[in-house]
Design an enzyme around this catalytic site. Structure first.
Site: not given
Ligand SMILES: [Co+2]
Ligand SMILES: [Co+2]
Ligand SMILES: [Co+2]
Ligand SMILES: [Co+2]
Ligand SMILES: [Co+2]
Ligand SMILES: [Co+2]
Ligand SMILES: [Co+2]
Ligand SMILES: [Co+2]
Lengths: 434, 434, 434, 434
Positions: B230, B99, B102
């Site tokens: 997701e 991400h 991060d």
């Molecule tokens: Co995941």
């Protein structure tokens, strides 16, 4: 007149302070709420199966109920119908619902099943002539008989598909004949016990094909009611294809059936799928597929479908709030797909369970209506999204791009300040009404 | 060279009998299985966030990890990247995922976030020049900052939508620049804390619009990878809109996006949604939207996302079995969206956790491949549906009606005999391979 | 006077029809119910930690609350205390509760922690001189700091045990000094993350030894309040030793401590352990260890501890019913171990959440009292067991044997007839009161 | 010789590479592991009820199995016994288990039940003369008949208590006569459907009294086996008093019975109670009440007791690891309280299910033994607690006080440094063996 309910009077509305167990305290069918009679709002239905066919068994124990009509014979089925209509009258129930297997004796084959069904449908038809209780929906039991152990529409054996299809035809005919206002499909065995022997793609196609034939037949015979799918995530299957409202919606879209089918949402099934009841109702409403409800709760600490009568007014109020917001029932209603506990072996238990549930629902609906008429909650909700009325905001929903938005974020230095969601304040607001 | 992993050697494949903790016992990247190298089958990716950004906090406790790169500064972010690439090399990891939040320091506004991101993306790009580790996917963290507390795409405040959209643009740019093979969206805050302040219909439209812009931008910039959603049912939200694979599919169909988006399925999220991991994979495959996996398990007794490294070969084998049956990964791979436990505070723990997981996955995939090559399981599955090859059966899936089927049931006296599902026998069969 | 709650007036009881958000509708502290003032029945306590120390973080997101007292400094801790007491006054809260870590800045070592605690305890003591709010209980936070990541009393490292023991001593001293009426232990890290590195027997002995020292010290210093353990099954640990009331009871019996320790039962923890709240209360009462409650609910669809303010009167009523049946609180009370939602970022949210909860509890307790005074439910319960009053039945509970009973079954031909459990009728009865 | 299993040969150990479905691949009864034959370690038992009495019903469907012995008659019961012993021989099963209701026809009253039981017990006794299969345990079914719908020992009606007590006497007599090595009590109805009609304290006293009579009778008749309670948290009851191992322990302590009773732990029940199987075993071992196991798994996504045969070696290995660590079985064994799926309608399914399960258990136990003999895991565990060997640490467990410890923390400046729990490394270690 049977003597099953012999000492039990017909229930009347007596108001909240009545000391009479056999009375309604909150359900006055003629009370007008938001311009409609309560009875016409709630559209209560008694479920034939739990009330008259279930013997009180559970996975660890046998029959507890002692009913004179238990057994597989036409006369017993007629006795069962007699008692059922006596209960409808005691409860002043506007509707009932049935599966074929609830009302007729089990036959040796399809032909015998059909004959048995026709005899009982005629018998019910006669009773309905002199009763005010109507049929909310009919359905076919495609899950109890061992032939369906691996599914009906989704069975690996096409003969089971055929048997199931033929059975549904007879049930749709029966529903039409009895003036049913909806036809329901619950796919308790349409799923799998183990993925390792299952072909998901094939079974989905079978299920869609089956449903399409149901829709075609509905139009063919001029049935005007809604076709309803009842979602449930599992039990008896390890996985059931009609998992929840969103899953059913995806299935309908996949096969282009989303304008032909609606959902019958059960509180207990919502819980098993990890949702609140009101979530499932609101989801269905937002997807345009809300149809009807099974108003029976699951115990929150039990991981199976306990099918209990509702008893919590604040919870029920939230469900009816979503229903009223969505315009209320059209063909649907409030079915009690609810079992008295297997220890509740007296006839009076059957009556009191329904009466209590009807009162709970009446309280819930009246609270929901009051909230809606008050308007504060909806005003607060709208206010929360008010920023979207601005032109630049609206444009983002139509012709903006990631690039154009990025430019605007940079040029205007957009750096949003969080605003309170006010959840507790809104919960307080709701608690003024329930 | 930092000294974070200073005593830890690069891991090599040494075979099942190795006594060396810092070795692979089962993962030999060059081993050929079903005509493909294991590395090319498994496509392992390290998740930047859990391994390098998570401080070991949980809802009841603070930081346990002591990492020299913790803090918000460019130099620290570069140190973090240095250590990350050292770990990738130790593990011989073919991929990583990140991400924006991060890899870059948090800025005061969008402009500063973007500048920080660009600096670090350049730095990562340089490192990737001399590394064999590629980018499996990039993504934007639209859930941790307080601005997103009520959602990003689904926020009631259009400014948050805008900020999120602009942020995704920068992350897609970064992913493209670094050669990423997919772009992922996880909507941890796209859902609600309470239905009573939420407008489901409006939020779904916002979310679809946001996704459409992502797709448009992908095509605009020539990004060839897959856009992946997701699914997760809840946590941090009470309800998350991308609940599970079937729900995401329904959403995509509703807005006509089903050919543009696939899913990244996480084992732990499948469990939270009431499904097995293999169910979610098989469902996605049957719907044509299977993309990639997050191979991290949830503890079966914990009701939240524990994000643990996989450690059960028979379970993992069933997942890869479905993946191989579906043709294996194309742009997707096996990402470890997994946290070492917060008590695992030593650098070695980070390495060993990944190494063990890679071995587990290699064992699982090899077992799955052996099952598939053996062919018995698939033969048994096909055999179960063989009745559908008969003409009368096929006809039911094309032009039959409820009436024509009913006639056939009657005329042929169809009365199906149940056949064993053979679940235990098939489970035994599978246990020969795992 | 800080300006944190600057526009918020002190809340007064205004009756159910008040249109004022900042008022009690049902909680009139001076209303007499069953011979006691409502305030003395309910004994409300505000939890310092959630209301004043928690920053709004969750596992996927950072701080959302913007509080002027956040940070680690004595002055900030005093500002926090000032605001806390202002809230107590606004709410007219009779009690509060704290952990050491909530009220004092974190020090570098035990000595500094102790000094910081003493300073703040003195400060709180001064504030309590001029406030009517008392201390319901104090406790030590032995779970947030990384030193406790593997437990406090049950840590494999004896130094952590020592540090924890010393810390508890300081917290018991503080509680005594501030006139606390109970001392609580919650063992969030007394459990395990994985059984494979854990010695259950040893850890149980450590935990019992720790608790024994707490009891000894209580007597030594003349603390007259109760020692309370707060059960919770898991989270943060995978397994927590104080799983539920029955488990705690077994532990106390094992080490002979059952007369020295009681339980503080939290609704959310009951749910996580698979029980209803009223079950845990009734269990504790029947075992003689009921102490106090944390009246904060969990969301039924979330598998973690959501710690929400109560909002469902029928549920709350059942809890207070068990409490009143058990004689009501002695040293215990109704603590709100409840978090406002992380989106509820305004000072008013903090006030309204508590006010709504206090009203819910007042409604619940009044309904429970009415049920108890009505007496029907208890009469029905006693009647169900009335058969045990017969001499032959009583004898079975004293000196009968399997053989003597068998003889009687044979000689008297005992063949019991089932009797209805009347669950639905009793649920209807309860619904007359809630 | 019946012809039920007519084409099925007796199963032999043929090694892992056998292509024969009707063979053991891993279970070689004579293989010596840790100095004991596998058969003597595992002590497998077939459960009479699921294998021979359960008709394949579930809450939504009727009988699927077609067994020639179904029906209530002595001759059918003998036929059932004949087939059972044929299966025991095919499987080379060292043990079986039964409830009275499994083996005898249901009578009209206690006297007839007893006569029926005695006839069949004699018949079983004759069969056991010529069989190598022994009785692991007997038990009484005090939950299926409607008389027990509100409990047996805990029934509000003392006549049911009496009927149950007399029934247990006959079952203990039968168990003794057949050389049973344990006697089990599972209290499926000892709990409640609703707390509102239940007196917890009274029912606990009844249950303890019942258990005491069982213990007295055991001693009276010279039964040398163990009395075992099988915990389960719920289902069929909403709450079952023998919730889990820790709860049973507390109950036993409360009534001073902890030296007379042990537990029979079922994997599926552990899961329903929120525990891992190995947790329950380790807990029982640490409390000194470990007795026996029911090695049947629950589906992790189903919230009810699915009673499936085990099929996951790594999970099973952890269970046997705890058992071997505790010294292995004494009177207990590995019972399969497992149902074939209701679709597994062929006789072969019954054989294959057991054979697969026996192989899984053999693999698990051998892996566990290898781990234990390797010793690394135990060495790592001990090492983690090594600090407690120091004198100052030991003293804290004997005569230290909060004050003395506090002084030491201050004087020695104790400020513990966290150490890694090494969970992933240990998981890797275990995966070398499974
Ligand atoms: Co995941
Ligand atoms: Co249901
Ligand atoms: Co239903
Ligand atoms: Co996750
Ligand atoms: Co809590
Ligand atoms: Co608490
Ligand atoms: Co079981
Ligand atoms: Co069992």
């Amino acid at each position: 007149m049977t003597d099953f309910f012999k000492d039990i009077p017909a229930l009347r509305y007596e108001g909240a302070d009545s000391a009479n167990d056999f009375a309604f305290r909150h359900y006055n069918p003629d009370e007008v709420v938001m311009g409609k009679r309560l009875e016409d709002h709630l559209r209560f239905a008694v479920a034939y199966w739990h009330s008259f066919a279930w013997p009180g068994t559970d996975p660890f124990g046998g029959q507890t109920f002692d009913r004179p009509w238990f057994g597989d014979a036409i006369d017993l089925a007629k006795l069962k119908a007699d008692v059922a209509f006596e209960m409808f009258e005691i409860l002043n129930a506007p509707y009932f619902c049935f599966h074929d297997a609830d009302i007729r004796p089990e036959g040796a084959d399809f032909a015998e099943n059909t004959r048995n069904l026709e005899i009982i449908v005629d018998y019910l038809g006669e009773k309905m002539q002199v009763s005010r209780t109507k049929l909310l929906w009919g359905t076919a039991n495609l899950f109890s008989h061992r032939r369906y152990m691996a599914g009906a529409a989704t069975n690996p054996d096409p003969d089971v598909f055929a048997f199931g299809a033929a059975t549904v035809k007879t049930c749709m005919d029966a529903t039409l004949k009895l003036g049913g206002e909806n036809y329901v499909l619950w796919g308790g065995r349409e799923g799998y016990e183990t993925l390792i022997n299952t072909d998901l793609g094939r079974e989905a196609d079978q299920m869609a094909r089956f449903l399409s034939m149901v829709i075609d037949y509905k139009h063919k015979i001029g049935f005007k009611g809604a076709i309803l799918i009842e979602p449930k995530p599992q039990e008896p299957s390890k996985h059931q294809y009609d998992y929840d409202v969103a899953t059913v919606y995806g299935f309908l879209r996949r096969y282009g059936l989303e304008n032909e089918v609606k959902v019958n949402i059960e509180q207990g099934h919502a819980i098993l799928a990890g949702h609140s009841f009101e979530h499932e109702i609101a989801t269905a409403a937002s997807l345009g597929i809300f149809g009807s409800i099974d108003m029976n709760r699951n115990d929150y600490q039990s991981g199976w479908d306990t099918d209990q009568f509702p008893n919590n007014v604040p919870e029920v109020a939230l469900a009816y709030y979503e229903i009223l917001k969505a315009g209320g029932f059209t063909t649907g209603g409030t079915n009690f797909d609810a079992k008295i506990r297997r220890q509740s072996i007296e006839p009076a238990d059957l009556i009191l369970a329904h009466a209590g549930a009807m009162d709970i629902c009446a309280r819930g609906l009246k609270a929901a209506a009051a909230m809606l008429e008050d308007g504060t909650l909806e005003a607060k909700r709208r206010e929360r999204y008010a920023g979207w009325d601005a032109p630049a905001a609206k444009a983002m929903l139509t012709d903006a791009t990631l690039e154009s938005i990025t430019e605007r974020v940079l040029s205007e230095g957009i750096n949003p300040t969080p605003r309170s969601g006010r959840q507790e304040a809104l919960e307080n607001l709701i608690n003024r009404f329930v």
